[in-house]
Design a protein around this motif. Structure first.
Motif, mmCIF file in Angstrom:
data_model
loop_
_atom_site.group_PDB
_atom_site.id
_atom_site.type_symbol
_atom_site.label_atom_id
_atom_site.label_comp_id
_atom_site.label_asym_id
_atom_site.label_seq_id
_atom_site.Cartn_x
_atom_site.Cartn_y
_atom_site.Cartn_z
ATOM 1 N N ASP A 1 -7.546 13.730 -10.257
ATOM 2 C CA ASP A 1 -7.840 15.157 -10.189
ATOM 3 C C ASP A 1 -7.017 15.895 -9.130
ATOM 4 N N VAL A 2 -6.386 15.151 -8.195
ATOM 5 C CA VAL A 2 -5.539 15.807 -7.193
ATOM 6 C C VAL A 2 -4.082 15.347 -7.285
ATOM 7 N N ALA A 3 -3.797 14.463 -8.238
ATOM 8 C CA ALA A 3 -2.456 13.884 -8.343
ATOM 9 C C ALA A 3 -1.395 14.951 -8.574
ATOM 10 N N GLY A 4 -1.726 15.965 -9.385
ATOM 11 C CA GLY A 4 -0.750 17.021 -9.657
ATOM 12 C C GLY A 4 -0.388 17.800 -8.407
ATOM 13 N N ASP A 5 -1.403 18.116 -7.600
ATOM 14 C CA ASP A 5 -1.139 18.861 -6.361
ATOM 15 C C ASP A 5 -0.343 18.012 -5.370
ATOM 16 N N VAL A 6 -0.655 16.728 -5.290
ATOM 17 C CA VAL A 6 0.077 15.847 -4.388
ATOM 18 C C VAL A 6 1.518 15.697 -4.850
ATOM 19 N N ALA A 7 1.728 15.570 -6.156
ATOM 20 C CA ALA A 7 3.090 15.472 -6.688
ATOM 21 C C ALA A 7 3.881 16.738 -6.386
ATOM 22 N N SER A 8 3.207 17.887 -6.412
ATOM 23 C CA SER A 8 3.873 19.148 -6.076
ATOM 24 C C SER A 8 4.337 19.137 -4.618
ATOM 25 N N ILE A 9 3.496 18.595 -3.718
ATOM 26 C CA ILE A 9 3.893 18.485 -2.309
ATOM 27 C C ILE A 9 5.082 17.549 -2.171
ATOM 28 N N VAL A 10 5.060 16.432 -2.887
ATOM 29 C CA VAL A 10 6.181 15.487 -2.851
ATOM 30 C C VAL A 10 7.473 16.177 -3.261
ATOM 31 N N ALA B 1 0.820 -1.214 0.000
ATOM 32 C CA ALA B 1 0.000 0.000 0.000
ATOM 33 C C ALA B 1 0.850 1.258 0.000
ATOM 34 N N ILE B 2 2.166 1.109 0.092
ATOM 35 C CA ILE B 2 3.070 2.252 0.065
ATOM 36 C C ILE B 2 3.881 2.220 -1.221
ATOM 37 N N ALA B 3 3.720 3.238 -2.047
ATOM 38 C CA ALA B 3 4.518 3.358 -3.273
ATOM 39 C C ALA B 3 5.832 4.047 -2.929
ATOM 40 N N ARG B 4 6.923 3.560 -3.512
ATOM 41 C CA ARG B 4 8.254 4.088 -3.211
ATOM 42 C C ARG B 4 8.991 4.441 -4.485
ATOM 43 N N GLU B 5 9.806 5.474 -4.395
ATOM 44 C CA GLU B 5 10.649 5.888 -5.515
ATOM 45 C C GLU B 5 11.958 6.415 -4.959
ATOM 46 N N HIS B 6 13.064 5.756 -5.304
ATOM 47 C CA HIS B 6 14.378 6.188 -4.833
ATOM 48 C C HIS B 6 14.922 7.319 -5.690
ATOM 49 N N VAL B 7 15.674 8.189 -5.033
ATOM 50 C CA VAL B 7 16.238 9.366 -5.703
ATOM 51 C C VAL B 7 17.759 9.302 -5.616
ATOM 52 N N ASP B 8 18.410 9.440 -6.736
ATOM 53 C CA ASP B 8 19.871 9.499 -6.746
ATOM 54 C C ASP B 8 20.289 10.892 -6.285
ATOM 55 N N PRO B 9 20.943 10.999 -5.124
ATOM 56 C CA PRO B 9 21.285 12.334 -4.610
ATOM 57 C C PRO B 9 22.252 13.091 -5.501
ATOM 58 N N ALA B 10 22.952 12.388 -6.375
ATOM 59 C CA ALA B 10 23.889 13.065 -7.278
ATOM 60 C C ALA B 10 23.156 13.881 -8.332
ATOM 61 N N PHE B 11 21.935 13.457 -8.656
ATOM 62 C CA PHE B 11 21.178 14.136 -9.710
ATOM 63 C C PHE B 11 19.933 14.836 -9.175
ATOM 64 N N GLY B 12 19.520 14.501 -7.951
ATOM 65 C CA GLY B 12 18.345 15.134 -7.386
ATOM 66 C C GLY B 12 17.060 14.523 -7.911
ATOM 67 N N LEU B 13 15.953 15.085 -7.472
ATOM 68 C CA LEU B 13 14.639 14.582 -7.848
ATOM 69 C C LEU B 13 14.239 15.104 -9.223
ATOM 70 N N HIS B 14 13.923 14.193 -10.126
ATOM 71 C CA HIS B 14 13.372 14.572 -11.422
ATOM 72 C C HIS B 14 11.857 14.708 -11.295
ATOM 73 N N PRO B 15 11.248 15.673 -11.957
ATOM 74 C CA PRO B 15 9.794 15.863 -11.831
ATOM 75 C C PRO B 15 8.992 14.606 -12.119
ATOM 76 N N TYR B 16 9.440 13.797 -13.081
ATOM 77 C CA TYR B 16 8.665 12.604 -13.424
ATOM 78 C C TYR B 16 8.615 11.612 -12.266
ATOM 79 N N GLN B 17 9.643 11.639 -11.388
ATOM 80 C CA GLN B 17 9.658 10.702 -10.268
ATOM 81 C C GLN B 17 8.562 11.016 -9.262
ATOM 82 N N ALA B 18 8.325 12.300 -9.022
ATOM 83 C CA ALA B 18 7.241 12.679 -8.109
ATOM 84 C C ALA B 18 5.896 12.265 -8.692
ATOM 85 N N ARG B 19 5.727 12.481 -9.991
ATOM 86 C CA ARG B 19 4.470 12.073 -10.631
ATOM 87 C C ARG B 19 4.314 10.552 -10.608
#
Length: 381
Positions: free
Chosen positions: A164-173, A135-153
């Motif tokens: 309808d709220v996914a964009g706002d939630v991704a912005s919070i992420v 029930a928990i979705a996970r996405e690892h981030v390479d600290p050398a490159f930082g978070l790419h916008p597609y990873q939050a989405r």
């Protein structure tokens, strides 16, 4: 270093994350003034560094002034898991239809920060992880490159958040990751992120923990530290200049080197004991440092026995032994049994002069650890 909810929410709000209107109150009168201004319903939330405040009675929702007064009187001054509530956050209620969990922490197994999103917000995320890990979705981030916008989405999509709220939630992420990175955080989360009937996204809670070893880079955050929650032993370790971590066991561990201490921890566990601490007193073992180290482990009520793992390198073993003897000179009897393992330069000479009337001496680390574990079992029996 833990931030209070109101402190973390201030940082979130400055970064653009929507949070409810709120005011801080230190008395019932201040709480009533705040709730009158904010309106009803209003949440009255204890500001203490503990989890599960709601279940423990530290969060109440007032629908009128009488309830607000009653709840403020109940919460202010209450003992909440060992801490006295001296401040409450009075916050406007949120009419929500759904709750999410959003967080960023370090995945030590992967050696990378990890984004986490779940549609099962509003409950202990540890319970969700244990009972429903999928029930928990996970996405690892390479600290050398930082978070790419597609990873939050991506992590929001994989969690099954409504479109309808996914964009706002991704912005919070994305914002949480930026705050995590910029503030040397070890953990940052919102539980819950509330979805209102108007489909607005609001951070109804805030957790933000900062790496204490990085506070020299974060002077503004360092000013927010609440010393009332600092562990007495950790405060003492800072005064002595030791690297110290308190653990949950009963075998105290002292060593003069991080590698020696880590090895000792592993062996204590291997031989059926439970380490009470990580305590590295640094190179050598002069009498003053040994005295301070013993003062620390003897002050820990959880410690039933102590193992001293010392390696004489540049500092000779006989000099180390003299330092230990000098430290022991103030005791007629040790409050807790101590076993010493001494190795390295002039180790044999050192072992010959150690005060065996007060402490045990073993030639090998394995034997010293086994003896310390047995001592702890005898004391706690």
């Amino acid at each position: 270093m833990k931030l209070h909810e109101y402190q973390a929410k201030g940082i979130f709000a400055d970064a653009g994350i929507p949070v409810p209107d709120s005011q801080l109150a230190e008395s019932v009168e201040e709480a009533l003034d705040a709730v009158d201004e904010i309106g009803y319903p209003a949440a009255i939330k204890a500001q203490v560094h503990v989890g599960g405040r709601g279940k423990a009675g530290g969060i109440k929702i007032a629908t009128d002034r009488d309830e607000a007064e009653t709840y403020a009187e109940e919460i202010l001054g209450m003992d909440l898991k060992g801490y006295t509530v001296e401040t409450v956050l009075v916050e406007s209620g949120v009419d929500f239809v759904d709750e999410l969990y959003v967080g960023v922490t370090m995945d030590r197994g992967e050696g990378k920060p990890v984004l986490m999103v779940s549609t099962e917000g509003g409950v202990d995320i540890e319970e969700v992880a244990a009972e429903s890990p999928d029930a928990i979705a996970r996405e690892h981030v390479d600290p050398a490159f930082g978070l790419h916008p597609y990873q939050a989405r991506k992590v929001v999509y994989n969690a099954g958040v409504d479109a309808d709220v996914a964009g706002d939630v991704a912005s919070i992420v994305s914002t949480l990751y930026d705050l995590y990175e910029a503030n040397d955080a070890t953990e940052i989360e919102v539980n819950p992120v509330m979805i209102t009937s108007d489909r607005d996204v609001v951070a109804a809670d805030a957790v933000m923990n900062i790496d204490e070893d990085a506070l020299f880079r974060q002077p503004k955050l360092a000013e927010l530290e609440d010393e009332a929650y600092e562990d007495d032993l950790e405060r003492k370790a800072g005064e002595y200049g030791f690297d110290y971590v308190r653990l949950s066991g009963n075998v105290g561990i002292i060593g003069n080197g991080a590698g020696l201490v880590m090895t000792t921890l592993d062996l204590v566990d291997y031989y059926g004991g439970a380490p009470a601490n990580f305590l590295d007193i640094g190179g050598g073992a002069k009498a003053e440092r040994v005295t301070n180290a013993l003062d620390m482990v003897f002050s820990d009520p959880n410690v039933d026995s102590v193992v001293f793992n010392i390696f004489g390198g540049i500092t000779r073993g006989d000099e180390v032994a003299k330092g230990i003897n000098e430290a022991l000179s103030g005791y007629d009897e040790l409050p807790k049994p101590v076993v010493v393992r001494l190795a390295g330069t002039n180790a044999e000479e050192g072992m010959e002069i150690l005060n065996t009337d007060l402490l045990g001496v073993e030639k090998t680390l394995e034997a010293a650890v086994q003896r310390a574990v047995e001592n702890a079992k005898e004391v706690s029996a």
